[in-house]
Design a protein around this motif. Structure first.
Motif, PDB file in Angstrom:
ATOM      1  N   ASN A 128      25.983  76.160  70.609  1.00 57.69           N
ATOM      2  CA  ASN A 128      27.130  75.426  70.086  1.00 57.69           C
ATOM      3  C   ASN A 128      26.673  74.336  69.129  1.00 57.69           C
ATOM      4  N   ASN A 158      28.241  71.002  66.888  1.00 57.76           N
ATOM      5  CA  ASN A 158      29.393  70.117  66.770  1.00 57.76           C
ATOM      6  C   ASN A 158      29.083  68.976  65.803  1.00 57.76           C
ATOM      7  N   ARG A 176      33.499  72.886  64.543  1.00 53.49           N
ATOM      8  CA  ARG A 176      32.484  73.319  65.498  1.00 53.49           C
ATOM      9  C   ARG A 176      32.226  74.806  65.301  1.00 53.49           C
ATOM     10  N   SER A 188      37.403  67.969  61.756  1.00 51.70           N
ATOM     11  CA  SER A 188      36.775  68.448  62.984  1.00 51.70           C
ATOM     12  C   SER A 188      36.294  69.873  62.761  1.00 51.70           C
TER      13      SER A 188
END
Length: 670
Positions: A532, A534, A555, A553
């Motif tokens: 992941n 971010n 991710r 935002s």
């Protein structure tokens, strides 16, 4: 007439030397401490000899007082009498004027309060030379003539390193003795049994007698604790600060009020912090003598770490037979590590072997390792089954910015139920383990790794996994490239990334055996792994009176397998098919937002009720968010199939088993 007045003044003055009321403490002072008494012969204490500059008699001094011209001169003469005269002369003066003293009123004053603190000027007959703080909830009675004191009601006395608590405490300052005992209430029930504490060692009994001078004492039905054991007897006699003799003594490591087992002897000797001598030795179990030795033995009673035999506990049981618990040996190998081997033996149902090792090095390293193995049956006729358990704990500071911790526990299915005596452990179903390492850097970035595992010891299901993470704190990449008033310098970036792997063994089916009435489980294993990312960006520039705060935002997840769902046309069940790849499948999510706000200030002046002016603040804020559609129509990360039963089209994520993004509706604006 003047002579009689002076005699009365002298008597009152010397009588006042016996009792002086102060605020907090009872102080006994001796002009010269007496030497300790021998056990067989009492040696009288020598009296202090004072040689004045000019030796005079009491009558000559009284006559000199009659010729005094002022009260101050008479007072100075009285002070000189106080210093130079012996106690016999003072006592004779007291007797001469005893009819003129109202001792009853003085005694009533002393016993009126339940908490009184006095300062006494000690005579040569008393051997107590210390500060005594005492308390009594009910009454404190002090006798001037007998030099004794009696405390009643949750009494407490503290002197030097010694402390005494009891319902009734009596002091005899002439004999330097102290006696304590319990007392019965109106219903005949006794309470407030004496408890004597000396340098951390506690003695409890029915009645206690102690001598301050010889440091000797006797306890009737006494009991005290020594490290992991207790010794008690019908009478405990203390002959010095370190030695005790116990009549009809018992020693046990059982903590029950009535011990299940103990080592008994008509004669015991205890040397504190050294040894306990028993001669002869008789072993009692449930108050029955089961073993005896005609000669004496001793047990270690030293403090601190040292190698030696661990005294076991044992009892009888209808199910297990004769049981020995914690029988073993302790090895103090060095100042940095030690180990202990012990065993539990059940004559009918099996045994348990244990090893526990500890280690420590300064403040940077410590841990312990425990291994247990045993064979146990549910009854004397049943088969012995193997059981095991492993526990490991470790903590280490690698560098000032790096540390390592671990707490691992593994166990067979029935270990707690077969060997643990703790109810919470016997009903425990889940055990967990973890380990982690953490490293931080001077620029604020950090790197960590970890391992976790949870296990159901009843069903055998478990979940285990590992992870690694990296994070970068907030940075301003354009700060040094632009001028201070440029809004580009306020752009801040942050980043965090994580990689994880999980393996789960779960129950997929449960069947009940009708013959044995026992559940049987069918398990399935499932793996998941992903990476992941971010990153984030933030900025808050100002345009005049307005603050504009855009937000972005984003991710992104990397997966290494892809799941596809299909329908079985025969029974309409869903079939999962996995595709694995070395190169990752990318799955991402993003949205946008914009917020505009300002502050509006206003002032009004009501001039009412003494209020001259008031200010109010109005903060309007407008925010806009945009989330793009994420469905089978816009991306290949979302799959779909048609339910044959209902005819509905069902969308799903190819990576939802590994934490992928779910389906989002068309445009989400607000």
């Amino acid at each position: 007439m003047l002579r009689n007045i002076l005699i009365l003044i002298l008597a009152l003055f010397f009588h006042s030397m016996d009792v002086t009321v102060v605020s907090a403490k009872l102080v006994f002072q001796n002009t010269k401490p007496n030497p300790p008494k021998a056990p067989t012969k009492s040696i009288p204490a020598p009296k202090k000899q004072i040689t004045p500059k000019k030796k005079t008699t009491l009558r000559n001094k009284i006559e000199s007082l009659e010729r005094a011209d002022s009260i101050k001169k008479a007072q100075r003469m009285i002070d000189s009498i106080k210093v130079a005269d012996s106690l016999q002369i003072i006592d004779s003066v007291k007797k001469h004027v005893s009819a003129k003293l109202q001792t009853d009123s003085v005694q009533a004053f002393l016993t009126d309060s339940s908490r009184i603190t006095d300062t006494l000027s000690k005579r040569s007959k008393s051997d107590l030379d210390t500060v005594v703080t005492y308390y009594a909830r009910d009454t404190v009675m002090f006798s001037l003539s007998k030099k004794s004191m009696r405390l009643r009601g949750q009494s407490r006395a503290i002197f030097k390193e010694q402390k005494l608590e009891a319902e009734v405490i009596e002091f005899d300052f002439n004999a330097s003795t102290m006696q304590a005992n319990a007392a019965a209430d109106s219903s005949g029930r006794f309470s407030g049994y004496p408890k004597f504490t000396d340098r951390g060692e506690e003695f409890v009994g029915e009645k206690l007698l102690f001598n301050f001078q010889t440091k000797r004492g006797t306890i009737t039905l006494g009991e005290t604790k020594v490290q992991d054991g207790f010794y008690f007897g019908s009478k405990v006699k203390r002959v010095n600060e370190n030695t005790l003799f116990i009549q009809n003594g018992c020693y046990t490591t059982c903590s029950q009020p009535h011990p299940h087992f103990y080592f008994g002897s008509p004669e015991m000797k205890v040397i504190t912090n050294d040894r306990i001598f028993i001669n002869p030795l008789v072993v009692y179990v449930e108050d029955m003598p089961v073993f005896a030795l005609p000669f004496g033995l001793y047990f270690e009673n030293k403090t601190g770490r040292r190698s030696g035999i661990i005294i076991p506990s044992f009892f009888f049981s209808n199910l297990n037979g004769v049981t020995f618990q914690n029988l073993g040996y302790y090895f103090a190998l060095s100042d940095y590590y030690d180990t202990q081997f012990s065993a539990d033996i059940f004559s009918k149902t099996g045994y348990l072997l244990r090893n526990s090792t500890r280690y420590v090095y300064q403040k940077s390293l410590n841990g312990n390792f425990s291994l247990s193995f045993g064979r146990r049956s549910s009854s004397s006729d049943a088969e012995l089954l193997n059981n095991w358990k492993i526990d490991f704990s470790h903590s280490q500071i690698l560098t000032p910015q790096a540390n390592l911790t671990a707490n691992l526990s593994f166990s067979s299915q029935d270990f707690n139920r077969n060997f643990s005596t703790d109810l919470n452990q016997r009903i425990q179903q889940e055990i967990s383990s973890y380990a982690s390492i953490f490293q931080s850097f001077d620029n604020g970035t950090s790197l960590s790794g970890g391992f976790t595992r949870s296990q159901n010891i009843i069903t055998g299901a478990y979940q285990t996994g590992g992870n690694a993470s990296f994070s970068v704190p907030q940075i301003f990449p354009f700060k040094k490239l632009t001028q201070s008033d440029n809004w580009l310098g306020d752009i801040a970036l942050t980043y965090s990334g994580r990689a994880g792997y999980t393996l789960a063994k779960a129950i997929s089916k449960t069947d009940l055996d009708t013959v044995t009435n026992i559940n049987t489980y069918t398990f399935s294993k499932n793996e998941s792994y992903a990476i992941n990312h971010n990153p984030s960006i933030s900025i808050s520039p100002k345009l005049g009176y307005f603050s504009i705060t855009p937000s972005i935002s984003y991710r992104e997840n990397w997966f290494f397998r892809k799941r596809t769902k299909t329908i079985n046309p025969i029974d309409s069940t869903v079939i999962d098919t996995y595709e694995h790849s070395v190169l990752p499948y990318r799955d991402y999510f993003y949205d946008f937002g914009l917020s505009v706000g300002t502050r509006i200030y206003g002032v009004f002046q009501p001039n009412l009720f003494g209020i001259k002016a008031m200010r109010h603040v109005f903060i309007p804020n407008v925010r806009f968010n945009y989330t793009p559609e994420y469905s089978a129509r816009t991306t290949d990360k979302i799959g779909q199939y048609t339910d044959l039963m209902s005819g509905d089209v069902i969308q799903y994520s190819h990576f939802d088993k590994d934490g992928g993004e779910g389906v989002r509706p068309e445009h989400d604006k607000h």
